[in-house]
Scaffold this active site. Structure first.
Site, mmCIF file in Angstrom:
data_model
loop_
_atom_site.group_PDB
_atom_site.id
_atom_site.type_symbol
_atom_site.label_atom_id
_atom_site.label_comp_id
_atom_site.label_asym_id
_atom_site.label_seq_id
_atom_site.Cartn_x
_atom_site.Cartn_y
_atom_site.Cartn_z
ATOM 1 C CG PHE A 138 -1.784 -1.136 1.432
ATOM 2 C CD1 PHE A 138 -3.037 -1.166 0.849
ATOM 3 C CD2 PHE A 138 -1.381 -2.228 2.201
ATOM 4 C CE1 PHE A 138 -3.873 -2.265 1.016
ATOM 5 C CE2 PHE A 138 -2.206 -3.326 2.377
ATOM 6 C CZ PHE A 138 -3.455 -3.345 1.787
ATOM 7 C CG ASP A 139 0.917 5.907 -1.571
ATOM 8 O OD1 ASP A 139 2.042 6.217 -1.143
ATOM 9 O OD2 ASP A 139 0.024 6.742 -1.803
#
Length: 616
Positions: A310-311
């Site tokens: 995930f960003d």
């Protein structure tokens, strides 16, 4: 003539049924064998007509289709005067095709409903200031449109005046109305439930979010998975093989009826249709629930994902950070903040927007020159000063002095989970700001669902400092957290995971995420992210609803499982039928065709179950 016959296939099916019923009533009820025979002969002839036309069309393109096998079988049964089986087989084949088409249409219902929701007209403001109804194709970017209660929003736009509640289910899958007022964004295909709005068109036609959804879903339907391509190749050789087997059986046994029965029983209809119906139903379910799955190949790869990266900003967090703390080290507070605001207005980064929002209305200074440092911040020339705005690494690179007191303040803000923005002027630190982006509600629970679905590694990669990223990871239960990551660092990390044999999905929403979205086996874009992120990705979560991610993964797994079930049902049915021909006395051509058509309906109905899929 061919077109006329094929267009009346359903009428021919009904006529065949009436003739077959008439035949058996005349024989069993009245003992009239002449009507019995003629009714079956006519039923066989009219029934085989559309089937033989389809067989001829297939042979013209050098394909030995199921229609070819059935045509040969029916003609053979007719020649040996087995009119009962020739009539019943043609009827069952036609009736099966009719039921197959009807049930297949239902699997496409979610997508059909979606396309029917596309707006066709709009109330456009003309040169005289009056609003006139026009075709939606006549609307251009910049036009002012009027949307009344109950009407569809014709384009993507921004509210100029008015207030109302819009149902955005066609975009997000969420039926709860959303309040819209001045400066709110609205989307084509959504419905204004109450109120009146004037909007300015930002995107029109196929460029609207709704237009892109329809385009992506239609492309996804047309794509073929590896399993479908294998089945296409398999059918290409399997169907002629059945023809050869039938001929060999006739040579050995001299039993023409047995050979004809094998032609009917060997038809791979359920195998050919089982995988596509699963994919179409899975894509339709996703479209209905605000998840765009870009094709059957994506579904297969997504179902095997064991690592999701995930960003942080805009993905795990809301993406609307707020300044929660700030320290002025030297100079006039108002002057320093006005310079800082002027520089940050040059950037569309979420942290820059937070700073501008926090400072509010202030004096604006002319920016003479800016240099954006990737993953660091901005260096600007403003009012005769050299101003540096960004993170700690940028300050150190620019040789800005960070004394003991500043280091302590930085450590304190980071330990509280804040992202930092520092601003220096002419080499001297002026401002330190702590900014926090709230974590999306329900993310922790959604991550637990992903673990239950078989995702072993949940990783966050962020450009923020390590302390902030660690706090977020600890709070929501991630397995790994890495800070100070530039876009190329994220790519290198994904390559490392892939080199270890992990199947990686990357979730992001920004331009800087696009390389990682493209590199990962599955790129997942938050729907309110940038166009380039959405175009680069394989899966889109509309309205940036993180809660749709577990549904998307669960749906992909359910679709692949459903596909495998259909393959087993299809192969199992053919094997049972062929074995029954050689080792039982009850199997004949009519019973075989009945079972064959039933197996097709079973795989279709099994695929249709996906339309109602919901993650438990």
């Amino acid at each position: 003539m061919q077109k006329m016959i094929l267009s009346r296939k359903n009428h021919i099916t009904l006529m065949s049924l009436i003739l077959i019923v008439t035949a058996f009533i005349s024989k069993l009820g009245f003992g009239n064998t002449e009507i019995f025979l003629w009714a079956l002969v006519i039923a066989s002839v009219i029934g085989v007509a559309p089937i033989s036309i389809q067989a001829y069309q297939a042979l013209r393109v050098k394909v030995v289709s199921i229609d070819v096998l059935v045509t040969i079988a029916v003609v053979g049964a007719f020649l040996i005067r087995n009119f009962e089986e020739s009539a019943i087989v043609t009827f069952l084949f036609l009736f099966g095709a009719y039921l197959e088409q009807r049930t297949l249409n239902k699997t496409r219902s979610a997508i059909k409903e979606l396309t029917e929701m596309a707006p066709e007209s709009a109330l456009k403001q003309m040169d005289n200031g009056e609003f006139e109804m026009v075709e939606v194709d006549e609307v251009d970017v910049g036009d002012i449109l009027l949307v009344k209660t109950g009407a569809k929003v014709p384009v993507d736009g921004t509210v100029v005046t008015g207030e109302g509640h819009i149902n955005e289910a066609s975009i997000t899958g969420e039926s709860l109305p959303v309040t819209k007022k001045k400066d709110s964004k609205v989307f084509a295909g959504t419905i204004l439930e109450n109120g009146t709005l004037q909007i300015i068109a930002d995107r029109v036609g196929e460029d609207t979010t709704f237009g892109k959804i329809i385009e992506l879903v239609e492309e996804a339907q047309d794509s073929k998975s590896e399993a479908e391509r294998f089945i296409d190749r398999f059918s290409k050789y399997y169907t002629p093989a059945v023809l050869v087997l039938s001929f060999i059986v006739w040579l050995v046994s001299r039993d023409i009826e047995l050979a004809i029965t094998i032609l009917v029983l060997g038809c791979p209809g359920a195998l050919v249709i089982g995988v596509p119906v699963s994919n179409v139903a899975g894509i339709g379910n996703g479209a209905k629930h605000g998840v765009l799955l870009k094709g059957s190949e994506v579904i297969r790869d997504f179902s095997r994902v064991d690592t999701i990266v995930f960003d942080k900003t805009g993905t795990l967090t809301i993406g609307n950070p707020k300044v929660v703390d700030h320290i002025i080290y030297s100079g006039s507070s108002d002057e320093v903040l006005s310079y800082l605001s002027s520089v940050e207005k040059e950037s569309d980064h979420p942290l820059a927007n937070a700073v501008v929002e926090y400072i509010g209305d202030t004096k604006t200074h002319l920016i003479e020159k800016t240099d954006v440092i990737k993953g660091g911040g901005i260096v600007a020339k403003i009012g005769g000063h050299r101003m540096v705005v960004g993170n700690v690494a940028l300050m150190e690179r620019e040789n800005v002095t960070l004394n003991k007191k500043v280091r302590e303040d930085i450590s304190k803000m980071q330990s509280a989970g804040n992202s930092l923005v520092l601003a220096s002027m002419d080499g001297e630190l002026k401002v330190l700001m702590g900014i926090r982006d709230p974590i999306r509600p329900g993310v922790k629970k959604d991550l637990q669902k992903l673990k239950k679905l078989g995702v072993k590694n949940l990783v966050v990669l962020s450009g923020d400092n390590q302390e902030t990223v660690d706090l977020v990871a600890k709070e929501i239960g991630l397995t790994e957290a890495h800070g100070h990551m530039l876009p190329n660092d994220k790519q290198d990390y994904i390559k490392e995971l892939q080199a270890k044999g992990q199947i990686v999905a990357f979730v992001g929403d920004g331009v800087n995420d696009s390389p990682s979205l493209a590199l990962a086996q599955i790129g997942i874009a938050m729907g309110s992210g940038t166009d380039v992120a959405i175009e680069t990705s394989d899966v889109v979560l509309m309205n940036s609803d993180f809660g749709r991610l577990p549904h998307a993964l669960g749906l992909a797994k359910a679709t692949v499982n459903n596909m495998h079930q259909n393959i087993l049902i299809a192969i199992g049915a053919v094997l049972i039928l062929l074995v029954s021909v050689f080792f039982s006395e009850w199997m004949n051509m009519a019973i075989g065709m009945l079972v064959h058509e039933a197996s097709i309906l079973v795989v279709i109905l099994n695929g249709m179950r996906l339309l109602g899929y919901k993650l438990r």
